[in-house]
Design an enzyme around this catalytic site. Structure first.
Site, PDB file in Angstrom:
ATOM      1  N   ASP A 283       0.850  -1.185   0.000  1.00  0.00           N
ATOM      2  CA  ASP A 283       0.000   0.000   0.000  1.00  0.00           C
ATOM      3  C   ASP A 283       0.879   1.226   0.000  1.00  0.00           C
ATOM      4  O   ASP A 283       1.123   1.809   1.034  1.00  0.00           O
ATOM      5  CB  ASP A 283      -0.930  -0.034   1.225  1.00  0.00           C
ATOM      6  CG  ASP A 283      -1.997   1.037   1.204  1.00  0.00           C
ATOM      7  OD1 ASP A 283      -2.202   1.624   0.142  1.00  0.00           O
ATOM      8  OD2 ASP A 283      -2.617   1.279   2.251  1.00  0.00           O
ATOM      9  N   GLU A 316      -2.417  10.241  -0.890  1.00  0.00           N
ATOM     10  CA  GLU A 316      -3.683   9.518  -1.002  1.00  0.00           C
ATOM     11  C   GLU A 316      -4.229   9.174   0.372  1.00  0.00           C
ATOM     12  O   GLU A 316      -5.413   9.348   0.650  1.00  0.00           O
ATOM     13  CB  GLU A 316      -3.467   8.231  -1.819  1.00  0.00           C
ATOM     14  CG  GLU A 316      -4.754   7.480  -2.162  1.00  0.00           C
ATOM     15  CD  GLU A 316      -5.202   6.452  -1.119  1.00  0.00           C
ATOM     16  OE1 GLU A 316      -6.334   5.963  -1.232  1.00  0.00           O
ATOM     17  OE2 GLU A 316      -4.414   6.157  -0.192  1.00  0.00           O
ATOM     18  N   GLU A 317      -3.347   8.661   1.228  1.00  0.00           N
ATOM     19  CA  GLU A 317      -3.803   8.098   2.502  1.00  0.00           C
ATOM     20  C   GLU A 317      -4.524   9.108   3.376  1.00  0.00           C
ATOM     21  O   GLU A 317      -5.383   8.747   4.169  1.00  0.00           O
ATOM     22  CB  GLU A 317      -2.613   7.512   3.288  1.00  0.00           C
ATOM     23  CG  GLU A 317      -1.944   6.322   2.623  1.00  0.00           C
ATOM     24  CD  GLU A 317      -2.841   5.076   2.602  1.00  0.00           C
ATOM     25  OE1 GLU A 317      -3.992   5.159   3.059  1.00  0.00           O
ATOM     26  OE2 GLU A 317      -2.372   4.042   2.105  1.00  0.00           O
ATOM     27  N   HIS A 413      -2.021  -0.619   6.459  1.00  0.00           N
ATOM     28  CA  HIS A 413      -1.788   0.476   7.413  1.00  0.00           C
ATOM     29  C   HIS A 413      -1.089   0.031   8.698  1.00  0.00           C
ATOM     30  O   HIS A 413      -1.190   0.729   9.704  1.00  0.00           O
ATOM     31  CB  HIS A 413      -3.115   1.182   7.769  1.00  0.00           C
ATOM     32  CG  HIS A 413      -3.791   1.851   6.605  1.00  0.00           C
ATOM     33  ND1 HIS A 413      -4.940   2.577   6.729  1.00  0.00           N
ATOM     34  CD2 HIS A 413      -3.466   1.911   5.289  1.00  0.00           C
ATOM     35  CE1 HIS A 413      -5.306   3.040   5.542  1.00  0.00           C
ATOM     36  NE2 HIS A 413      -4.425   2.646   4.652  1.00  0.00           N
TER      37      HIS A 413
END
Lengths: 457, 457
Positions: A283, A316-317, A413
């Site tokens: 990610d 993005e996160e 995450h």
């Protein structure tokens, strides 16, 4: 004399079969031995590591990306910067003070408020679901450290993240409105390791930020067992994150120029930033590896009809900031179709589209190209995820290659999102699917739109 | 007139078949539905949590154990205290300063020295094995932070811990003797999670303590990749553990009194202390659950011939202090046989013995009792592990029930050693094997010794 470009284009459009100049099947099968995606994923996670949006680490990642895209032969690698507010993690610890003194492992959620440096100590008010917290009277919550549990399980398509992720996204604001001193949630995840799942949440208007964090699943289960003993449970919580003000982030992009600038851009995206706990391997370094490797393979097979644009989105996160900045800057360019890889590195099992009914022959060609590597045809209701959502919402066609997410939320995450989790066989199948998809749509002049604007995802 | 006890005993000894008054097979099969072991494991890990030797947490665990052993109906639950030096963890962090700035995750090893509060910064000197460090000239090590890698893999019998654990046990002293500023090792473990494996190491005579820590496996692999880029790698390391002086630890014990005090004690043990990072579920709360549940099941079936003593040893992790204290205090009591459960909670696949050749009929009865639940007969060279080793070394018979250790070193000494890792089906099989073993040897008058003293394990 030379024929006018419009006539050339019209001729071209009339003969779609001839336009498919690339051997899609051969490109696809060669990509099953791809090592470009691995090399990018390994390089970015090793040479940069975590790259929290707006930090100097993300800036190093952008520079790394430009160097790599240049080395791979893409045209005009460049950074489009934008400003953003930045939140950074501080100290974080939690311990049960009574009845059974012990430490628990947690991590602050994005935009969490802070405790004093010495922490706060308060009784736990526990709720089995977010709905139970919502239904609770203020008196049950005021001054307490709220704990919200849930029952998220693993799903291939990640749908449980939609169903249970709301606990992270909305729980803190709900708790704050009811006067909670802080909130801790069971991590939005499916593993049982002592690694918390962070993630963004935003305070709804007028709500006071309070300390907000996620316990690892083993710790959430432990707290639940302790609560089940029926005695009041008191916790000491220390969380000292802070907002460090506006900083620079940016999108990195480069192209494979097409033969026909008017045919529209095939945008293939990923995001360059990561959460700060792991190295962002699944990610989303692998997403950048996948789309870039696939675009490189198509580039090396000859000049495509349409321009292929590779975009490594920033930030993005923390709220799709790169995707929004991209939409604002590029909304007037013609995008033929949008696609993003942001769901790990496991195998593609399905593709979905959001195209005009008149473009169904292209969907059929995609199905033919993808079926041999185990990719099933899905619906025509794809909406586009993460960074492409803002532009997709304006009415741009979308193709989604669905990755197997069965183990994605074991790692998502967490500190555990590291390179060792990448399965190279599945990663290569992923590149093969993307290569076949890009080779198909970048060489087919069929218009994929118009499609109706959507609300995005 | 009543027959003298000695004659009764002699009669008894002459008829071993009659002595087996318990239905071992029925006890074994009933234990396959055991929930006592689970209850103990769940209770100790929940209501106490981590219980580092010599701390107040281990003291709470001793009190918890006495209450539980009493509630289960054992005779004379009691604590035998002893003094010990105590080392406790402080702050710990590591980051690559150059060439690729990023944090790494590690944990101090037991008895590690400390850095200044602000840490130390030095270049890494990397070695693929402990042998390579041993062979290195001092000039290659002096002033550096030594990194030692290795290739430990999972094994059913845990033999790889013997082979690779030496890196933890001896590496720090070797590095210190060569003038290293600190040492970090690849964790002695087999998982790929961001959870470091701590563990004890002792400084050899005259060696100056230096900071010593274990990187998680993902971090060790990351460091290896960074080193492979060929540039000097500089690390900042902060470790602030300290020795807090002598404190009290202790062994907890209780009995099932036997019919014949002269028949010797069947000692079944486990250790009560744990490392400080997890809750010590597999190491070794489950061991205490297993042996105690099995002894309780035999107790409830009637008074055994021999006394069964359950011992929950203190301070095992930091150097077998409880086992040594027990030997010193009880060496003059007659122990018929020693057995300990300290290798997780997965299924028993084998039993081994260390008994006199004349006792082979008992071994045959054990084999018959254990074979139906998948336990194979091993050798007669068992030596006894951990806490029973000091007494076993003096020449006391031993029975070892070997647990499947294939995933033990995924969890061993990590934050991940938590209750959720316990497989209840395997845990019950474990209790069944222990129940069958105890019911057999506690009711069989055959002398298992004499055996020759050993060096222990």
């Amino acid at each position: 004399m030379r024929l006018p470009a419009a006539i050339l284009a019209a001729t071209f459009l009339a003969t779609p079969a001839l336009a498919q100049t690339m051997d899609v099947a051969a490109l696809r099968d060669a990509a099953l031995k791809d090592d470009i995606a691995w090399s990018i994923t390994e390089g970015l996670t090793t040479e940069v590591g975590q790259r929290l949006a707006g930090t100097e680490a993300e800036a190093r990642a952008r520079n790394w990306a430009v160097v790599r895209l240049n080395a791979l032969g893409f045209s005009n690698p460049r950074i489009e910067p934008f400003q953003m507010p930045v939140w950074v993690r501080g100290e974080e610890s939690a311990e049960i003070v009574s009845p059974f003194p012990q430490k628990l492992v947690l991590a602050a959620l994005g935009n969490s408020g802070a405790t004093p440096a010495g922490g706060i100590t308060a009784e736990i008010a526990a709720f089995p679901t977010l709905a139970a917290l919502e239904a609770a009277p203020e008196a049950q919550v005021r001054g307490k450290i709220v704990f919200v549990d849930h029952a998220m399980g693993a799903t291939q398509d990640g749908s449980s993240y939609g169903a249970f992720g709301v606990t992270r996204r909305k729980g803190p604001s709900i708790a704050s409105r009811k006067g909670a001193a802080a909130i801790i949630i069971r991590s939005i995840g499916t593993d049982f390791h002592r690694n918390p799942h962070t993630g963004v949440q935003s305070w709804t208007d007028g709500v006071k930020p309070i300390p907000a964090a996620a316990l690892t699943l083993p710790d959430a289960e432990q707290l639940k067992r302790i609560l089940a003993r029926g005695k009041p449970v008191t916790m000491k919580l220390v969380l000292t994150p802070k907002n460090i003000g506006p900083r620079e982030s940016g999108n990195v992009m480069a192209e494979v120029p097409g033969r026909d600038p008017k045919a529209g851009i095939v945008l293939v995206g990923c995001h360059l930033d990561s959460w700060d706990l792991g190295t962002g391997a699944i990610d989303d370094a692998s997403g950048c590896g996948i789309v870039t490797a696939a675009a490189k393979r198509v580039m090396d097979a000859g000049t495509p009809l349409r321009t292929i644009r590779v975009v490594w989105f920033g930030a993005e996160e923390v709220g799709l900031l790169g995707g929004t900045a991209y939409r604002n800057a590029h909304i007037n360019e013609k995008h033929a179709v949008l696609a993003e890889s942001d769901f790990g590195a496991d195998r593609i099992y399905r593709f979905q589209t959001y195209v005009n009914q008149a473009a169904m022959p292209v969907v059929a060609r995609l199905a033919q190209a993808l079926e041999p590597i185990g990719v099933a045809k899905g619906s025509n209701t794809a909406r586009g995820g993460s960074d492409i959502a803002p532009l997709a919402a304006t009415g741009v066609p979308v193709i989604s290659l669905s990755q197997d997410g069965s183990r994605y939320f074991d790692l998502h995450h967490t500190p555990d999102d590291t390179l060792d989790k990448i399965d190279r066989i599945q990663l290569s199948q992923n590149v093969a699917a993307w290569t076949a998809m890009i080779a198909t749509v970048a060489n087919d002049p069929t218009e994929l739109g118009p499609v109706a604007p959507t609300e995005g995802e």
